[in-house]
Design a protein around this motif. Structure first.
Motif, PDB file in Angstrom:
ATOM      1  N   PRO A   1       0.355   7.788   6.495  1.00  0.00           N
ATOM      2  CA  PRO A   1       1.747   7.919   6.185  1.00  0.00           C
ATOM      3  C   PRO A   1       3.555   7.069   6.995  1.00  0.00           C
ATOM      4  N   PHE A   2       4.034   6.151   6.966  1.00  0.00           N
ATOM      5  CA  PHE A   2       4.682   5.736   7.706  1.00  0.00           C
ATOM      6  C   PHE A   2       6.311   6.120   7.351  1.00  0.00           C
ATOM      7  N   GLU A   3       7.067   7.535   8.216  1.00  0.00           N
ATOM      8  CA  GLU A   3       8.170   7.693   7.022  1.00  0.00           C
ATOM      9  C   GLU A   3       8.884   6.480   6.630  1.00  0.00           C
ATOM     10  N   THR A   4       8.940   5.543   7.409  1.00  0.00           N
ATOM     11  CA  THR A   4       9.828   4.284   6.611  1.00  0.00           C
ATOM     12  C   THR A   4       9.114   3.239   6.798  1.00  0.00           C
ATOM     13  N   LEU A   5       9.093   2.223   5.535  1.00  0.00           N
ATOM     14  CA  LEU A   5       8.820   1.192   5.335  1.00  0.00           C
ATOM     15  C   LEU A   5       8.139   1.016   6.573  1.00  0.00           C
ATOM     16  N   LYS A   6       7.265   0.004   6.669  1.00  0.00           N
ATOM     17  CA  LYS A   6       6.611  -0.375   7.468  1.00  0.00           C
ATOM     18  C   LYS A   6       6.493  -1.825   7.404  1.00  0.00           C
ATOM     19  N   THR A   7       6.051  -2.793   7.721  1.00  0.00           N
ATOM     20  CA  THR A   7       6.132  -4.186   7.926  1.00  0.00           C
ATOM     21  C   THR A   7       5.288  -4.721   8.262  1.00  0.00           C
ATOM     22  N   GLU A   8       3.742  -5.697   8.171  1.00  0.00           N
ATOM     23  CA  GLU A   8       3.014  -6.185   9.517  1.00  0.00           C
ATOM     24  C   GLU A   8       3.169  -7.650   9.017  1.00  0.00           C
ATOM     25  N   TYR A   9       2.632  -8.286   9.903  1.00  0.00           N
ATOM     26  CA  TYR A   9       2.836  -9.927   9.601  1.00  0.00           C
ATOM     27  C   TYR A   9       1.236 -10.782   9.394  1.00  0.00           C
ATOM     28  N   ILE A  10       0.344 -11.123   8.684  1.00  0.00           N
ATOM     29  CA  ILE A  10      -0.592 -10.996   9.191  1.00  0.00           C
ATOM     30  C   ILE A  10      -0.976 -12.186   8.417  1.00  0.00           C
ATOM     31  N   ASP A  11      -2.257 -13.797   9.221  1.00  0.00           N
ATOM     32  CA  ASP A  11      -2.482 -14.377   8.335  1.00  0.00           C
ATOM     33  C   ASP A  11      -4.146 -14.298   7.659  1.00  0.00           C
ATOM     34  N   GLY A  12      -3.935 -14.651   6.887  1.00  0.00           N
ATOM     35  CA  GLY A  12      -5.410 -14.899   5.631  1.00  0.00           C
ATOM     36  C   GLY A  12      -5.107 -15.164   4.518  1.00  0.00           C
ATOM     37  N   ASP A  13      -6.262 -15.033   3.542  1.00  0.00           N
ATOM     38  CA  ASP A  13      -6.696 -15.286   2.240  1.00  0.00           C
ATOM     39  C   ASP A  13      -6.847 -14.303   1.264  1.00  0.00           C
TER      40      ASP A  13
ATOM     41  N   ILE B   1       0.793  -1.414   0.199  1.00  0.00           N
ATOM     42  CA  ILE B   1       0.415   0.016  -0.306  1.00  0.00           C
ATOM     43  C   ILE B   1       0.791   1.351  -0.110  1.00  0.00           C
ATOM     44  N   PRO B   2       1.013   1.483  -0.850  1.00  0.00           N
ATOM     45  CA  PRO B   2       2.375   2.557  -1.165  1.00  0.00           C
ATOM     46  C   PRO B   2       1.559   3.885  -0.655  1.00  0.00           C
ATOM     47  N   SER B   3       0.539   4.725  -0.403  1.00  0.00           N
ATOM     48  CA  SER B   3      -0.012   5.843   0.195  1.00  0.00           C
ATOM     49  C   SER B   3       0.384   5.917   1.414  1.00  0.00           C
ATOM     50  N   LEU B   4       0.132   4.898   2.294  1.00  0.00           N
ATOM     51  CA  LEU B   4       0.738   4.370   3.273  1.00  0.00           C
ATOM     52  C   LEU B   4       2.271   4.168   3.879  1.00  0.00           C
ATOM     53  N   ASN B   5       3.359   4.017   2.536  1.00  0.00           N
ATOM     54  CA  ASN B   5       4.104   3.551   3.011  1.00  0.00           C
ATOM     55  C   ASN B   5       4.461   2.255   3.465  1.00  0.00           C
ATOM     56  N   LYS B   6       3.257   1.131   3.069  1.00  0.00           N
ATOM     57  CA  LYS B   6       3.040   0.147   4.305  1.00  0.00           C
ATOM     58  C   LYS B   6       3.024  -1.364   3.157  1.00  0.00           C
ATOM     59  N   ASN B   7       3.300  -2.443   3.820  1.00  0.00           N
ATOM     60  CA  ASN B   7       3.759  -3.785   3.467  1.00  0.00           C
ATOM     61  C   ASN B   7       3.124  -4.981   4.103  1.00  0.00           C
ATOM     62  N   PHE B   8       1.995  -5.262   3.994  1.00  0.00           N
ATOM     63  CA  PHE B   8       2.193  -6.130   4.709  1.00  0.00           C
ATOM     64  C   PHE B   8       2.527  -7.722   4.287  1.00  0.00           C
ATOM     65  N   LYS B   9       3.062  -9.147   4.988  1.00  0.00           N
ATOM     66  CA  LYS B   9       4.127 -10.228   4.468  1.00  0.00           C
ATOM     67  C   LYS B   9       2.185 -10.830   5.205  1.00  0.00           C
ATOM     68  N   VAL B  10       1.756 -12.203   4.041  1.00  0.00           N
ATOM     69  CA  VAL B  10       0.594 -12.223   4.251  1.00  0.00           C
ATOM     70  C   VAL B  10       1.168 -13.736   4.435  1.00  0.00           C
ATOM     71  N   SER B  11       0.165 -14.959   6.006  1.00  0.00           N
ATOM     72  CA  SER B  11       0.941 -16.543   5.350  1.00  0.00           C
ATOM     73  C   SER B  11      -0.554 -16.572   4.901  1.00  0.00           C
ATOM     74  N   SER B  12      -0.097 -17.142   3.624  1.00  0.00           N
ATOM     75  CA  SER B  12      -1.229 -17.258   2.978  1.00  0.00           C
ATOM     76  C   SER B  12      -0.808 -18.919   1.661  1.00  0.00           C
ATOM     77  N   ASN B  13      -1.680 -19.442   1.222  1.00  0.00           N
ATOM     78  CA  ASN B  13      -1.114 -20.116   0.388  1.00  0.00           C
ATOM     79  C   ASN B  13      -1.420 -19.967  -1.114  1.00  0.00           C
ATOM     80  N   TRP B  14      -2.098 -18.189  -1.442  1.00  0.00           N
ATOM     81  CA  TRP B  14      -2.655 -18.153  -2.137  1.00  0.00           C
ATOM     82  C   TRP B  14      -1.151 -17.859  -3.450  1.00  0.00           C
ATOM     83  N   PRO B  15      -1.863 -17.831  -4.833  1.00  0.00           N
ATOM     84  CA  PRO B  15      -3.411 -17.906  -5.377  1.00  0.00           C
ATOM     85  C   PRO B  15      -4.405 -19.355  -5.045  1.00  0.00           C
TER      86      PRO B  15
END
Length: 335
Positions: free
Chosen positions: A273-285, A99-113
């Motif tokens: 928006p975060f000043e430096t890249l923010k990474t968050e870990y989340i489970d889901g599809d 999500i570049p507008s927030l400088n935010k990055n999720f790492k998703v625990s998923s078997n997508w796709p």
């Protein structure tokens, strides 16, 4: 002489008929061989529009997909007339939502796709094509349409999809998803598919993708016009029992609690928006909710739009209705 002419005409007719039959068979073979065609692709770029139908309105998303064998994916989502873009990446490090507008990055625990059905991914369509041994078929000279099972979420009633293929290419032109009462949920129109093209691995790299997306964003995209909202769609029997507001300015948050025939908690929170890249870990599809990416797990759905984090939590509302409630939050600004 006359008999010879008739004989020649008959031979010509039979030759034409034979070639026509062979051509039709080849075209039909291409469609029926769709999974094999996709399995052999080295890469592709697909563009299209996804029209999602909600009780509170219709959303159209522009979608661009890049794929590189064996397992690299990039899905770009943008609403028409919007400056905000969200991206799904799958690379050797996992599955990510950017999500570049927030400088935010999720790492998703998923078997997508591989988990559910995605009308904008050729591999997902091929998987559904193989899985349904009872699929129905309709065809004409130019197109072949298959009706087969679809899976959007784990706890949603049975649904079905219709995939229309171009007979000459064996590739899909549109995918419609329906509820069992024939109500259309979404319509994906394929605009173009380029296969076996050169794609640079940098296109699937997190940091480089984020930096590139931020470079093309304007200050206007970061100047959020935000307001807390209330859902304009709720399942019958749900009543707002409690609301708790806190903070002010860019630090507002509201918690809405609904109960009755079922139960749901809605949390809306302003995000700066975060000043430096923010990474968050989340489970889901992952689910495309009208131009934004929603992360869905057993009892909740989370998505971001225009600087607001939306979280919906419920143990007894199915995920499709949860998506409908979530979309309706984006349409109202005041109670």
């Amino acid at each position: 002489m006359k008999k010879r002419m008739i004989k020649c005409l008959l031979v010509c007719f039979l030759v034409i008929l034979t070639f026509t039959a062979i051509s039709c068979k080849k075209n039909q073979d291409k469609v029926s061989s769709f999974p094999e065609i996709i399995n052999e692709l080295k890469s592709y770029k697909l563009t299209g529009t996804l029209e999602s139908n909600f009780p509170s309105g219709t959303k159209i998303s522009n979608i661009t997909v890049y794929y590189k064998n064996p397992d690299l994916y990039r899905v770009e989502l943008i609403l028409p007339n919007s400056l905000e873009k969200q991206v799904i990446l799958k690379n050797t490090n996992g599955v990510f939502v950017l999500i570049p507008s927030l400088n935010k990055n999720f790492k998703v625990s998923s078997n997508w796709p591989l988990t559910t059905s995605y009308p904008y991914l050729l591999q997902s369509l091929a998987k559904d094509f193989i899985a349904d041994e009872e699929k129905q078929i309709e065809k004409n000279e130019e197109h072949t349409t298959y009706k087969l099972k679809v899976k959007l979420f784990d706890n949603v009633e049975d649904m079905y999809q219709k995939i229309t293929f171009n007979n000459s290419t064996g590739l899909p032109t549109e995918i419609c998803i329906y509820k069992n009462d024939d109500t259309i949920v979404s319509h994906f129109k394929v605009e173009s598919i380029e296969t076996d093209i050169e794609i640079n691995d940098d296109l699937f790299e997190n940091n480089k993708t984020m930096e590139t997306l931020k470079e093309v964003m304007t200050e206007e995209a970061l100047d959020f016009d935000r307001a807390m909202s209330y859902p304009t769609y709720c399942p019958t029997g749900l009543v707002l029992k409690e609301e708790v507001k806190s903070g002010s300015g860019d630090n507002q948050r509201i918690i809405l609690t609904y109960s009755g025939s079922s139960f749901i908690t809605i949390i809306e929170k302003f995000i700066t928006p975060f000043e430096t890249l923010k990474t968050e870990y989340i489970d889901g599809d992952l689910y495309v909710l009208g131009g934004v990416v929603a992360v869905v797990n057993n009892e909740s759905m989370k998505f971001y739009e225009s600087g607001i984090e939306y979280t919906l939590a419920s143990a007894n509302i199915d995920k499709l209705e949860l998506a409908w409630i979530g979309d309706s939050l984006r349409l109202s600004n005041e109670k």
